[in-house]
Design an enzyme around this catalytic site. Structure first.
Site, PDB file in Angstrom:
ATOM      1  N   CYS A   1       0.835  -1.203   0.000  1.00  0.00           N
ATOM      2  CA  CYS A   1       0.000   0.000   0.000  1.00  0.00           C
ATOM      3  C   CYS A   1       0.872   1.257   0.000  1.00  0.00           C
ATOM      4  O   CYS A   1       2.096   1.190   0.104  1.00  0.00           O
ATOM      5  CB  CYS A   1      -0.913  -0.010   1.226  1.00  0.00           C
ATOM      6  SG  CYS A   1      -0.007   0.026   2.791  1.00  0.00           S
TER       7      CYS A   1
ATOM      8  N   CYS B   1       3.157   1.560   2.951  1.00  0.00           N
ATOM      9  CA  CYS B   1       4.308   0.653   2.857  1.00  0.00           C
ATOM     10  C   CYS B   1       5.387   1.252   1.953  1.00  0.00           C
ATOM     11  O   CYS B   1       6.574   1.190   2.273  1.00  0.00           O
ATOM     12  CB  CYS B   1       3.879  -0.711   2.317  1.00  0.00           C
ATOM     13  SG  CYS B   1       2.666  -1.559   3.336  1.00  0.00           S
TER      14      CYS B   1
END
Length: 75
Positions: free
Chosen positions: A10, A13
């Protein structure tokens, strides 16, 4: 140094990975950034909330995006 970013890939991340890379460069340390997206591997670290930050096998953070400065202090 091996820095692992735990999470599904995501935006948080990706940001954590970018911050970790910048922190390692600022500290003058060679680092290999590894993205871990396999939830079984993430759970094996005991991380239940992503993103997670692991340096040389040690979990340093889970569930939040650390700044470059915060990561630098942990390194």
């Amino acid at each position: 140094m091996i820095i692992e970013i735990l999470g599904p890939g995501c935006k948080k991340c990706v940001t954590l990975g970018d911050n970790a890379k910048a922190a390692a460069e600022a500290a003058g340390r060679a680092a290999r950034i590894v993205k871990v997206t396999d939830f079984a591997k993430i759970a094996a670290y005991g991380v239940m909330s992503t993103p997670g930050l692991v340096v040389d096998g040690k979990v340093l953070s889970a569930g939040k995006v650390l700044s470059v400065e915060e990561i630098g202090r942990l390194l």
